[in-house]
Design a protein around this motif. Sequence first.
Motif, PDB file in Angstrom:
ATOM      1  N   GLU A  26      -8.516  18.508   4.225  1.00  0.00           N
ATOM      2  CA  GLU A  26      -6.929  18.992   4.006  1.00  0.00           C
ATOM      3  C   GLU A  26      -6.262  17.681   3.727  1.00  0.00           C
ATOM      4  N   ALA A  27      -7.042  16.363   3.888  1.00  0.00           N
ATOM      5  CA  ALA A  27      -6.101  15.325   3.893  1.00  0.00           C
ATOM      6  C   ALA A  27      -6.188  14.653   2.725  1.00  0.00           C
ATOM      7  N   LEU A  28      -4.940  13.748   2.473  1.00  0.00           N
ATOM      8  CA  LEU A  28      -5.132  12.600   1.311  1.00  0.00           C
ATOM      9  C   LEU A  28      -5.471  11.406   1.685  1.00  0.00           C
ATOM     10  N   THR A  29      -6.601  10.753   1.001  1.00  0.00           N
ATOM     11  CA  THR A  29      -6.960   9.386   1.757  1.00  0.00           C
ATOM     12  C   THR A  29      -7.169   8.530   0.369  1.00  0.00           C
ATOM     13  N   ALA A  30      -6.932   7.270   0.774  1.00  0.00           N
ATOM     14  CA  ALA A  30      -6.898   6.104  -0.091  1.00  0.00           C
ATOM     15  C   ALA A  30      -7.315   4.983   0.561  1.00  0.00           C
ATOM     16  N   THR A  31      -8.078   4.200  -0.174  1.00  0.00           N
ATOM     17  CA  THR A  31      -8.290   2.799   0.269  1.00  0.00           C
ATOM     18  C   THR A  31      -8.058   1.804  -0.680  1.00  0.00           C
ATOM     19  N   PHE A  32      -7.404   0.710  -0.081  1.00  0.00           N
ATOM     20  CA  PHE A  32      -7.019  -0.287  -0.893  1.00  0.00           C
ATOM     21  C   PHE A  32      -7.414  -1.669  -0.587  1.00  0.00           C
ATOM     22  N   LYS A  33      -7.909  -2.289  -1.792  1.00  0.00           N
ATOM     23  CA  LYS A  33      -8.805  -3.585  -1.362  1.00  0.00           C
ATOM     24  C   LYS A  33      -7.723  -4.665  -1.292  1.00  0.00           C
ATOM     25  N   THR A  34      -7.929  -5.507  -0.393  1.00  0.00           N
ATOM     26  CA  THR A  34      -6.697  -6.366   0.023  1.00  0.00           C
ATOM     27  C   THR A  34      -7.327  -7.847   0.047  1.00  0.00           C
ATOM     28  N   ARG A  35      -8.646  -7.999  -0.321  1.00  0.00           N
ATOM     29  CA  ARG A  35      -9.409  -9.393  -0.337  1.00  0.00           C
ATOM     30  C   ARG A  35      -9.182 -10.202   0.985  1.00  0.00           C
ATOM     31  N   LYS A  36      -8.040 -10.121   1.656  1.00  0.00           N
ATOM     32  CA  LYS A  36      -7.724 -11.082   2.647  1.00  0.00           C
ATOM     33  C   LYS A  36      -7.165 -10.330   4.016  1.00  0.00           C
ATOM     34  N   PHE A  37      -7.424 -10.647   5.148  1.00  0.00           N
ATOM     35  CA  PHE A  37      -7.108  -9.792   6.158  1.00  0.00           C
ATOM     36  C   PHE A  37      -5.526 -10.095   6.238  1.00  0.00           C
ATOM     37  N   SER A  38      -5.035 -11.157   6.176  1.00  0.00           N
ATOM     38  CA  SER A  38      -3.714 -11.198   6.339  1.00  0.00           C
ATOM     39  C   SER A  38      -2.970 -10.461   5.274  1.00  0.00           C
ATOM     40  N   THR A  39      -3.480 -10.356   4.168  1.00  0.00           N
ATOM     41  CA  THR A  39      -2.819  -9.366   3.234  1.00  0.00           C
ATOM     42  C   THR A  39      -2.774  -7.691   3.794  1.00  0.00           C
ATOM     43  N   GLY A  40      -3.961  -7.384   4.174  1.00  0.00           N
ATOM     44  CA  GLY A  40      -4.099  -6.187   4.682  1.00  0.00           C
ATOM     45  C   GLY A  40      -3.037  -6.058   5.858  1.00  0.00           C
ATOM     46  N   LEU A  41      -3.015  -6.784   6.681  1.00  0.00           N
ATOM     47  CA  LEU A  41      -2.088  -6.737   7.993  1.00  0.00           C
ATOM     48  C   LEU A  41      -0.765  -6.612   7.389  1.00  0.00           C
ATOM     49  N   GLU A  42      -0.409  -7.311   6.195  1.00  0.00           N
ATOM     50  CA  GLU A  42       1.171  -7.114   5.882  1.00  0.00           C
ATOM     51  C   GLU A  42       1.269  -5.754   4.952  1.00  0.00           C
ATOM     52  N   LEU A  43       0.158  -5.146   4.243  1.00  0.00           N
ATOM     53  CA  LEU A  43       0.356  -3.923   3.899  1.00  0.00           C
ATOM     54  C   LEU A  43       0.533  -2.816   5.032  1.00  0.00           C
ATOM     55  N   VAL A  44      -0.403  -2.951   6.089  1.00  0.00           N
ATOM     56  CA  VAL A  44      -0.182  -1.897   7.259  1.00  0.00           C
ATOM     57  C   VAL A  44       1.113  -2.188   7.697  1.00  0.00           C
ATOM     58  N   ASN A  45       1.653  -3.368   7.905  1.00  0.00           N
ATOM     59  CA  ASN A  45       3.143  -3.516   8.516  1.00  0.00           C
ATOM     60  C   ASN A  45       4.386  -2.566   7.453  1.00  0.00           C
ATOM     61  N   ARG A  46       3.977  -3.001   6.350  1.00  0.00           N
ATOM     62  CA  ARG A  46       4.891  -2.274   5.320  1.00  0.00           C
ATOM     63  C   ARG A  46       4.920  -0.923   5.421  1.00  0.00           C
ATOM     64  N   ILE A  47       3.448  -0.236   5.394  1.00  0.00           N
ATOM     65  CA  ILE A  47       3.356   1.202   5.438  1.00  0.00           C
ATOM     66  C   ILE A  47       4.072   1.660   6.809  1.00  0.00           C
ATOM     67  N   GLY A  48       3.737   0.995   7.987  1.00  0.00           N
ATOM     68  CA  GLY A  48       4.079   1.271   9.296  1.00  0.00           C
ATOM     69  C   GLY A  48       5.671   1.450   9.200  1.00  0.00           C
ATOM     70  N   ALA A  49       6.339   0.481   8.459  1.00  0.00           N
ATOM     71  CA  ALA A  49       7.816   0.501   8.547  1.00  0.00           C
ATOM     72  C   ALA A  49       8.355   1.745   7.705  1.00  0.00           C
ATOM     73  N   SER A  50       7.783   1.931   6.511  1.00  0.00           N
ATOM     74  CA  SER A  50       8.124   3.025   5.603  1.00  0.00           C
ATOM     75  C   SER A  50       7.865   4.419   6.559  1.00  0.00           C
ATOM     76  N   ALA A  51       6.718   4.496   7.237  1.00  0.00           N
ATOM     77  CA  ALA A  51       6.344   5.713   8.031  1.00  0.00           C
ATOM     78  C   ALA A  51       7.254   5.942   9.153  1.00  0.00           C
ATOM     79  N   GLU A  52       7.789   4.822   9.710  1.00  0.00           N
ATOM     80  CA  GLU A  52       8.891   5.059  10.759  1.00  0.00           C
ATOM     81  C   GLU A  52      10.211   5.592  10.145  1.00  0.00           C
ATOM     82  N   GLU A  53      10.734   5.122   8.922  1.00  0.00           N
ATOM     83  CA  GLU A  53      11.713   5.563   8.239  1.00  0.00           C
ATOM     84  C   GLU A  53      11.771   7.202   7.952  1.00  0.00           C
TER      85      GLU A  53
END
Length: 71
Positions: A26-53
């Motif tokens: 019953e869930a939607l899932t996606a996996t995003f290849k970021t190549r670098k840990f720092s890029t993944g962390l930035e993506l998580v932070n952006r998703i987190g900010a949008s999720a809070e809003e």
Amino acid sequence: MTDPQRKLSAAELTEAGLTGWHLTGEALTATFKTRKFSTGLELVNRIGASAEEANHHPDLTLTYPQVSVTL
């Protein structure tokens, strides 16, 4: 008016341009290849900010070299 609780079909996901997203149970899932840990962390932070809003919080998994999102 559409029902916000109605589940999307695989065809509707494709039609909406949500490529890379999959129905998993019953869930939607996606996996995003970021190549670098720092890029993944930035993506998580952006998703987190949008999720809070939106007051809608997905499950996020940050691993090297990807981010998985479950809604």
